[in-house]
Design a protein around this motif. Sequence first.
Motif, PDB file in Angstrom:
ATOM      1  N   ASP A 206       0.796  -1.228   0.000  1.00 52.83           N
ATOM      2  CA  ASP A 206       0.000   0.000   0.000  1.00 52.83           C
ATOM      3  C   ASP A 206       0.829   1.278   0.000  1.00 52.83           C
ATOM      4  OD1 ASP A 206      -2.345  -1.434  -0.086  1.00 52.83           O
ATOM      5  OD2 ASP A 206      -2.513  -1.548   2.097  1.00 52.83           O
ATOM      6  N   GLU A 207       2.008   1.245  -0.538  1.00 54.41           N
ATOM      7  CA  GLU A 207       2.837   2.442  -0.681  1.00 54.41           C
ATOM      8  C   GLU A 207       2.740   2.881  -2.139  1.00 54.41           C
ATOM      9  OE1 GLU A 207       7.482   3.734   0.197  1.00 54.41           O
ATOM     10  OE2 GLU A 207       6.824   1.679   0.562  1.00 54.41           O
ATOM     11  N   THR A 208       2.368   4.138  -2.368  1.00 57.13           N
ATOM     12  CA  THR A 208       2.200   4.639  -3.724  1.00 57.13           C
ATOM     13  C   THR A 208       2.865   6.000  -3.853  1.00 57.13           C
ATOM     14  OG1 THR A 208       0.091   3.486  -3.964  1.00 57.13           O
ATOM     15  CG2 THR A 208       0.513   5.276  -5.499  1.00 57.13           C
ATOM     16  N   TYR A 209       3.571   6.188  -4.945  1.00 58.17           N
ATOM     17  CA  TYR A 209       4.201   7.468  -5.257  1.00 58.17           C
ATOM     18  C   TYR A 209       3.501   8.050  -6.468  1.00 58.17           C
ATOM     19  CZ  TYR A 209       7.763   6.134  -1.980  1.00 58.17           C
ATOM     20  OH  TYR A 209       8.402   5.781  -0.825  1.00 58.17           O
ATOM     21  N   ARG A 210       3.222   9.357  -6.418  1.00 59.70           N
ATOM     22  CA  ARG A 210       2.563  10.028  -7.539  1.00 59.70           C
ATOM     23  C   ARG A 210       3.180  11.399  -7.714  1.00 59.70           C
ATOM     24  NH1 ARG A 210      -3.095  11.504  -7.448  1.00 59.70           N
ATOM     25  NH2 ARG A 210      -3.364   9.320  -7.878  1.00 59.70           N
TER      26      ARG A 210
END
Length: 150
Positions: A129-133
Motif C-alpha cells: 500500500d505504498e504509492t508514489y505520484r
Amino acid sequence: MDRPHLPTTESAVAAIREVAREFSLEMVVTDDIGADQTSRRISTGAFAVLDPDGSLPHEAFVELGGTPAVTVQVFPEDDAKITVDGVDFEDVPRDSVPAFLRAVHGGLAYVKGRFLPPGWWLIVPLPGDETYRELVLRGTLSPWMSGKVR
C-alpha cells in the motif's frame, strides 16, 4: 512485504544492479565520496568531514538503460531521487528504491489524467500500500507514458 534494509549507498547500488540484471538493463554508476563531493549533507554539522558514524559520505548517481529513461540519485541520508522520463520523485526511502524500479519496469506504473485540475500524474504503486505520484510538469507525455495511460 518486508523490504531488505539498505544501510549504505553501496548496498543500494547493489540492489539497483540486481534489478537491472532482472530486466536486462544497462547500468552506469557515478560515485561521489567525501564531504566536498556530495551534493547535499543535512545529517551533519557545518564543516564536518565525516558522518556521525565516522565514515565518509557517499552518494551515487545511477543511469539505467532502456525505456523509460530512469536515473537514481542515492543520497547519504537514506533517501533517493528517482527520475522517470523527466518526472522527479524526491525523497524516496533508500529501502524502497528496488521495489520502485521493479514497479516501473515490471509494468505496474501508470499515468492518470484529470480534467479539474487539469494535468497528468505518473503513479508508481509499490507492494504494501505504498504509492508514489508526481505531476507530469512538461504537459506532454513521453511515448512510454502515453502507453501507460489509464
